[in-house]
Design an enzyme around this catalytic site. Structure first.
Site, PDB file in Angstrom:
ATOM      1  N   GLY A  34      -4.645  -4.135  -3.839  1.00  7.17           N
ATOM      2  CA  GLY A  34      -5.702  -3.288  -3.996  1.00  7.17           C
ATOM      3  C   GLY A  34      -4.937  -1.809  -4.340  1.00  7.17           C
ATOM      4  N   HIS A  35      -4.789  -1.714  -5.866  1.00  7.00           N
ATOM      5  CA  HIS A  35      -3.907  -0.550  -6.285  1.00  7.00           C
ATOM      6  C   HIS A  35      -5.002   0.737  -6.527  1.00  7.00           C
ATOM      7  CE1 HIS A  35      -0.333  -3.397  -7.212  1.00  7.00           C
ATOM      8  NE2 HIS A  35      -0.517  -3.435  -5.839  1.00  7.00           N
ATOM      9  N   ASP A  60       0.809  -1.224   0.001  1.00  2.54           N
ATOM     10  CA  ASP A  60      -0.175  -0.047  -0.050  1.00  2.54           C
ATOM     11  C   ASP A  60       0.854   1.382  -0.121  1.00  2.54           C
ATOM     12  OD1 ASP A  60      -2.103  -1.723   0.164  1.00  2.54           O
ATOM     13  OD2 ASP A  60      -2.394  -1.544   2.412  1.00  2.54           O
ATOM     14  N   LYS A  69       1.814   2.233  -5.016  1.00  2.00           N
ATOM     15  CA  LYS A  69       2.363   1.640  -6.443  1.00  2.00           C
ATOM     16  C   LYS A  69       1.268   1.936  -7.489  1.00  2.00           C
ATOM     17  CE  LYS A  69       2.496  -2.260  -4.482  1.00  2.00           C
ATOM     18  NZ  LYS A  69       2.192  -1.900  -2.964  1.00  2.00           N
ATOM     19  N   GLN A 101       1.993  -5.906  -3.443  1.00  2.00           N
ATOM     20  CA  GLN A 101       2.318  -6.069  -1.966  1.00  2.00           C
ATOM     21  C   GLN A 101       3.766  -5.211  -1.929  1.00  2.00           C
ATOM     22  OE1 GLN A 101       1.427  -9.560  -3.448  1.00  2.00           O
ATOM     23  NE2 GLN A 101      -0.508  -8.661  -3.073  1.00  2.00           N
TER      24      GLN A 101
HETATM   25  P1  GDP Z   1      -0.683   0.430  -3.539  1.00  2.00           P
HETATM   26  O1  GDP Z   1      -1.501  -0.889  -3.145  1.00  2.00           O
HETATM   27  O2  GDP Z   1       0.917   0.470  -3.358  1.00  2.00           O
HETATM   28  O3  GDP Z   1      -1.264   0.624  -4.961  1.00  2.00           O
HETATM   29  O4  GDP Z   1      -1.508   1.656  -2.786  1.00  2.00           O
HETATM   30  P2  GDP Z   1      -3.000   1.627  -2.261  1.00  2.00           P
HETATM   31  O5  GDP Z   1      -3.763   2.241  -3.484  1.00  2.00           O
HETATM   32  O6  GDP Z   1      -3.469   0.540  -1.461  1.00  2.00           O
HETATM   33  O7  GDP Z   1      -3.019   2.748  -1.140  1.00  2.00           O
HETATM   34  C1  GDP Z   1      -2.230   3.941  -1.338  1.00  2.00           C
HETATM   35  C2  GDP Z   1      -3.393   5.018  -0.937  1.00  2.00           C
HETATM   36  O8  GDP Z   1      -2.840   6.368  -0.773  1.00  2.00           O
HETATM   37  C3  GDP Z   1      -4.357   5.432  -2.118  1.00  2.00           C
HETATM   38  O9  GDP Z   1      -5.540   5.685  -1.287  1.00  2.00           O
HETATM   39  C4  GDP Z   1      -3.992   6.354  -2.948  1.00  2.00           C
HETATM   40  O10 GDP Z   1      -5.122   7.076  -3.726  1.00  2.00           O
HETATM   41  C5  GDP Z   1      -3.277   6.972  -1.873  1.00  2.00           C
HETATM   42  N1  GDP Z   1      -2.273   7.978  -2.268  1.00  2.00           N
HETATM   43  C6  GDP Z   1      -1.105   7.699  -3.141  1.00  2.00           C
HETATM   44  N2  GDP Z   1      -0.101   8.575  -3.112  1.00  2.00           N
HETATM   45  C7  GDP Z   1      -0.665   9.515  -2.272  1.00  2.00           C
HETATM   46  C8  GDP Z   1       0.084  10.609  -1.721  1.00  2.00           C
HETATM   47  O11 GDP Z   1       1.187  11.207  -1.971  1.00  2.00           O
HETATM   48  N3  GDP Z   1      -0.603  11.500  -1.090  1.00  2.00           N
HETATM   49  C9  GDP Z   1      -1.809  11.121  -0.504  1.00  2.00           C
HETATM   50  N4  GDP Z   1      -2.603  11.840   0.550  1.00  2.00           N
HETATM   51  N5  GDP Z   1      -2.319   9.983  -0.755  1.00  2.00           N
HETATM   52  C10 GDP Z   1      -1.847   9.146  -1.786  1.00  2.00           C
HETATM   53  P1  IMO Z   2      -0.840  -4.128  -2.279  1.00  2.00           P
HETATM   54  O1  IMO Z   2      -0.579  -4.652  -3.709  1.00  2.00           O
HETATM   55  C1  IMO Z   2      -0.933  -4.427   1.965  1.00  2.00           C
HETATM   56  C2  IMO Z   2      -0.970  -8.712   3.573  1.00  2.00           C
HETATM   57  C3  IMO Z   2      -2.255  -8.888   4.445  1.00  2.00           C
HETATM   58  C4  IMO Z   2      -1.714  -9.915   5.498  1.00  2.00           C
HETATM   59  C5  IMO Z   2      -0.592 -10.725   4.719  1.00  2.00           C
HETATM   60  C6  IMO Z   2      -1.053 -11.949   4.133  1.00  2.00           C
HETATM   61  O2  IMO Z   2      -2.136  -3.438  -2.316  1.00  2.00           O
HETATM   62  O3  IMO Z   2       0.077  -3.274  -1.651  1.00  2.00           O
HETATM   63  P2  IMO Z   2      -2.606 -12.627   1.888  1.00  2.00           P
HETATM   64  O4  IMO Z   2      -4.143 -12.486   1.815  1.00  2.00           O
HETATM   65  O5  IMO Z   2      -1.649 -12.291   0.802  1.00  2.00           O
HETATM   66  O6  IMO Z   2      -2.497 -14.276   2.401  1.00  2.00           O
HETATM   67  O7  IMO Z   2      -2.302 -11.960   3.479  1.00  2.00           O
HETATM   68  O8  IMO Z   2      -0.142  -9.932   3.437  1.00  2.00           O
HETATM   69  N1  IMO Z   2      -1.228  -8.167   2.223  1.00  2.00           N
HETATM   70  C7  IMO Z   2      -1.023  -6.802   2.084  1.00  2.00           C
HETATM   71  N2  IMO Z   2      -1.095  -5.694   2.693  1.00  2.00           N
HETATM   72  N3  IMO Z   2      -1.120  -4.301   0.502  1.00  2.00           N
HETATM   73  C8  IMO Z   2      -1.268  -5.741  -0.083  1.00  2.00           C
HETATM   74  O9  IMO Z   2      -1.245  -5.363  -1.467  1.00  2.00           O
HETATM   75  C9  IMO Z   2      -1.179  -6.644   0.460  1.00  2.00           C
HETATM   76  N4  IMO Z   2      -1.517  -8.145   0.034  1.00  2.00           N
HETATM   77  C10 IMO Z   2      -1.319  -8.874   1.217  1.00  2.00           C
HETATM   78  O10 IMO Z   2      -2.934  -7.871   4.819  1.00  2.00           O
HETATM   79  O11 IMO Z   2      -0.847  -9.317   6.351  1.00  2.00           O
HETATM   80 MG    MG Z   3      -2.836  -1.608  -1.881  1.00  2.00          MG
END
Ligand code: GDP
Ligand code: IMO
Ligand code: MG
Length: 424
Positions: free
Chosen positions: A39-40, A12, A15, A224
């Site tokens: 979840g991207h 998270d 990416k 991840q």
């Molecule tokens: P990922 O799994 O690495 O793609 O990240 P996620 O989408 O799960 O979580 C990142 C969250 O931060 C999302 O809600 C993005 O919209 C938000 N986000 C990404 N970059 C920034 C930033 O520079 N500032 C803020 N405030 N939010 C951001």
């Molecule tokens: P993105 O791509 C954050 C974590 C879960 C749990 C562990 C194992 O959005 O960054 P799993 O379901 O893979 O067997 O869970 O890994 N986990 C993540 N945490 N971002 C993710 O993906 C994750 N994918 C798995 O929360 O701790």
């Molecule tokens: Mg994510």
């Protein structure tokens, strides 16, 4: 130029946003690890997209998208995602390519994930319950594994499913006293998946090598993060795949030598979802401040994310094992308003200081962070587009992270939208 984008923390990191921005200059974007546990998030103007299996390049209609061999594909989630984009006038027809070798996540994997987590009680891993671990276990075990290519012969698939579900039902009943699943019902769903998805299935290794030979540019999108890597992360509180950049060559059949740049994505602080050690965690007002300002709730499960200070020991480890060239430092804006910010520059373990991250959790659990405290900044920075216009506190903080990780922060996130990004 081929580039690999990889999370440096526990997932998270942002990416999705980074890949979406970079995708503008690439021909192909490839998802190479994990499954619908990811979840991207991509924010385009007022539109927000949460992608679980499709590469984050998919919202740009001129970019080709590949789902590589080591991704575990939940066909139900993937179809919903494809249909969800179609409803928003984004079609994947003719530009989505799914590896025929990618393994299938089916209902019994999700059931097994849930039953196991429930039975573990307080010892659970805290998985996303997306069937990831059970699917990868079947892949390694081989006898009960199903891949995208199995959709090509439905009568064989029916027989295989009967055997698999019969076995799984015995285990579910004996170990968990759970209700049996119906192989016929799963098969009926598979007929639909085959009908809708087979047109996208191909040999993606050949496709990628042909494209690279023709001079096309490829962006590899990790899911991840490095610290969740099965072999190099904080086992057993990890995911079931090689989610560091080390997993990219194995998944895609494209050697690391063919990658020109490894870009590591991290937040200006640290978050983690699920169980496992987290040395810089702030289970207090500071953590809540970060959670509120950063909207730190899971994109896939909605769970509140655990929040803490930036851990330079952990990030440097990820930089080292990932051969990271430069950093995208996200969520700098989230830290505005803090009088002081702490950054962990070493661990103390058994009375000795170390800067090398121990991935073994017995050691990691004994680590106390050694912090440096720096001045924060008051101003909101979400409208700043030039590094030199950031408040001095923010600039110094970025430079400290660069010093501690040894890598330049070439991208800085100051908000979730595409435009809220500083390039250096
Ligand atoms: P990922 O799994 O690495 O793609 O990240 P996620 O989408 O799960 O979580 C990142 C969250 O931060 C999302 O809600 C993005 O919209 C938000 N986000 C990404 N970059 C920034 C930033 O520079 N500032 C803020 N405030 N939010 C951001
Ligand atoms: P993105 O791509 C954050 C974590 C879960 C749990 C562990 C194992 O959005 O960054 P799993 O379901 O893979 O067997 O869970 O890994 N986990 C993540 N945490 N971002 C993710 O993906 C994750 N994918 C798995 O929360 O701790
Ligand atoms: Mg994510």
């Amino acid at each position: 130029m081929n580039c690999c984008v990889i999370g440096l923390q526990w997932g998270d990191e942002g990416k999705g946003k980074v890949v979406d921005i970079l995708a503008e200059s690439y021909d192909i974007v490839v998802r190479y690890s994990g499954g619908a546990n990811a979840g991207h998030t991509v924010v385009v103007g007022g539109d927000r997209f949460a992608l679980h299996l499709l590469p984050s390049g998919s919202v740009r209609s001129n970019v080709n998208c590949v789902i590589a061999n080591a991704v575990v594909v939940d066909p139900d989630t993937l179809l919903k995602e494809i249909e969800g984009l179609a409803e928003r006038d984004i079609t994947l027809d003719g530009r989505l390519f799914i590896s025929e070798n990618a393994h299938l996540v089916l209902d019994y994997h999700k059931t097994e994930d849930r039953l196991r987590e429930e039975s573990l009680g307080k010892n659970k891993i805290g998985t996303t319950i997306r069937g990831i671990g059970p699917c990868y276990a079947d892949k390694v075990g081989r006898s009960f594994a199903l891949r995208m290519s199995d959709f090509k012969d439905l009568s064989k698939l029916k027989d295989k499913l009967r055997n698999i579900v019969e076995y799984k039902n015995k285990v579910f009943a004996a170990v968990y006293k759970a209700e049996p699943l119906s192989a016929d019902e799963i098969f009926e769903k598979c007929k639909l998946y085959a009908d809708k998805l087979l047109g996208f299935v191909t040999d993606t290794t050949e496709l990628l090598h042909r494209a690279i030979a023709e001079g096309k540019s490829v962006l590899f999108e990790g899911a991840q993060g490095t610290l969740l890597d099965l072999d190099h992360g904080t086992f057993p509180f990890v995911t079931s795949s090689n989610s560091s950049s080390l997993g990219m060559p194995a998944s895609c059949g494209v050697p690391a030598k063919m990658i020109d740049e490894f870009l590591g994505v991290c937040k200006a602080y640290t978050t983690r979802v699920g169980g496992g050690p987290f040395p810089t965690e702030q289970d207090n007002e500071t953590g809540q401040y970060i959670r509120d300002r950063g909207h730190e709730y899971g994109t896939t499960t909605g769970r509140p994310r655990r929040c803490g200070w930036f851990d330079a020991v952990a990030a440097s480890y990820s930089v080292t094992i990932g051969a990271i060239d430069c950093i995208a430092l996200m969520h700098l804006d989230t830290l505005s308003g803090l009088k002081e910010i702490k950054i962990c520059r070493a661990y103390e373990i058994d009375g000795k200081q170390t800067c090398f991250f121990p991935s073994n959790i017995t050691k990691l659990s004994q680590a106390s962070p050694v912090y440096e405290t720096v001045d924060g900044w008051e101003e909101e920075i979400t409208e700043v587009s030039d590094f030199h216009k950031l408040p001095a506190g923010a600039r110094n903080y970025v430079m400290l992270i660069e010093e501690l990780t040894g890598k330049p922060a070439t991208i800085i996130g100051v908000g979730p939208k595409r435009g809220q990004t500083i390039f250096r």
